[in-house]
Design an enzyme around this catalytic site. Sequence first.
Site, mmCIF file in Angstrom:
data_model
loop_
_atom_site.group_PDB
_atom_site.id
_atom_site.type_symbol
_atom_site.label_atom_id
_atom_site.label_comp_id
_atom_site.label_asym_id
_atom_site.label_seq_id
_atom_site.Cartn_x
_atom_site.Cartn_y
_atom_site.Cartn_z
ATOM 1 N N SER A 193 27.411 36.745 40.634
ATOM 2 C CA SER A 193 27.033 37.570 39.490
ATOM 3 C C SER A 193 26.101 36.777 38.577
ATOM 4 C CB SER A 193 28.290 38.075 38.767
ATOM 5 O OG SER A 193 27.985 39.122 37.874
ATOM 6 N N GLU A 234 29.583 47.556 45.053
ATOM 7 C CA GLU A 234 29.417 46.827 43.790
ATOM 8 C C GLU A 234 29.704 47.685 42.571
ATOM 9 O OE1 GLU A 234 28.654 43.707 43.152
ATOM 10 O OE2 GLU A 234 27.680 42.859 44.921
ATOM 11 N N HIS A 257 32.354 44.697 43.077
ATOM 12 C CA HIS A 257 31.821 43.489 42.461
ATOM 13 C C HIS A 257 32.918 42.452 42.257
ATOM 14 C CE1 HIS A 257 28.722 41.347 40.274
ATOM 15 N NE2 HIS A 257 29.450 41.274 39.179
#
Length: 526
Positions: free
Chosen positions: A217, A330, A438
Amino acid sequence: MIRRVIIGITALAAVLVAPAPAPAESATAQHSALVRTDTGWVRGETTTEGWQFLGIPYAQPPVGGLRWKSPQPVRPWQGVRTAQDFGNRCVQTASWDPGYDRPSHTEDCLDLNVYVPEGVGRRPVMVWLHGGGLTAGAGEDVVPDTFARQTGAVVVTVNYRLGAMGFLATAGLDGEARDGVSGNFGMLDQQAALRWVRANIARFGGDPGRVTIAGESAGGRSVCTQMASPTAKGLYRAGIVESGAYGNCAARTRPTAVAAGAAFAKKVGCAELSTACLRGKSAEEILAAQAGFDWGPVVGGAFLPVQPFEAYAKGAAARVPVLNGANQDEGRMFAFAQFDSTGTPLTAERYPSVVKAVWGADLGERVLQRYPSADYPSPTLAYGTAFGDYLMACPALRLGGVLASRGPVYSYEFADRTSPPFASLRNLGTSFDFGATHVNEVQYLFKHFGLTTPLNAEQRTLSRQMIQYWGSFIRGGVPRAAGQPGMPDRTGPVLSLRTASQGGNTLSTTVHQEHRCDLWDSAVPR
């Protein structure tokens, strides 16, 4: 993690003791947890996985006159410094993540942690840059001791300045704007940590010539940025970008960042951008005022002359091997946080207006045609699919394409939809179907937040395979796992990572189509 990642993406002292008598300088040389760094001795501790050294300072505390300054070298200390506890987390708000129930107002936070596996010889090194939207998180968010043992790598995790403390840009604080330093303090912290690694890691059994920078990320975005920064040249030999290509890794322009800095200064009560005024504000005041601003690196100047994708395309970036990818679902975490977690699941009636509010009337209409809510179990999942494709999946594929012309790039997609939600989501007690959302891949590589993830037998097998892929890459080779297909180089197939009952690890040529990247690529400004 939910709140800290969304904010970042959408805006997105130690005890000294008497000197010890000349112990061994390498942790692995005589199985010692006592190591001499270039600024003094540190005492770590032995674990079942090897050795760990926690909370080692790599730069002076950025306090007082050093706030919003480039990181400065650590002053040497006398005696032996205990390195058995994590250092302070950099200034940030509380969050839902395990252990983050209180905010941190501590600026003395530029520390790193070193995990050393058993054995002798020079080991490859991985430096992990944590996620958290550049506004939250810490090096302690992952405990990679088992990863270090299984891969034979020395692993370093790093704290760096966050939010306004790390990314305030102004027209000039003590001349810091002249060379592109202003607005990039957090990124420069990362480079200072890498310089510490180059100078010291051999004493821990690591090879300073085989350093891989990695992150997920905002940590992946940091890797993306560092690979385009000339001032990071020579500090690493490879990069790993996990879900970090969002926004095409783009940095803020200097005019935009300086304007935001002026607005922030006014909000915190320093309308004239006075250095004395800004540095006179408490960390609590800075933290309260930073909400609502986009914090991240700034393009222009010696640190980052041009945008990362432009640097890659022009051959102006580091020509190093890269392992790059994203997760299949995600966007589900973001959709859940926006709608279902607040008790207002997205309805079919609201779906069109929400889509057009995010992407505008024209693109929004095309999104509605390609992601009709009736095709999904719920409108929230329809929106989450579109948002994830737009934000993460297609930018990751785009990054792979632009990197392919300047060196090996290995592409993966974490697609284990059976994966348990990572700890922050598990603690919510929701039945929401997060799939391969995610952050979920992180728990397959490390102890996320120091916790053991409840993986079943198939998932544990996939975890071991992923660690083998990552490990072989860190050691300097093609990402491989025993009995599994190799991770493809350059453009073309993508290695899809799944449990055996879901098809196993396979080479896919349809990932681009599955994420409707023709739609999202056409919407990228040229």
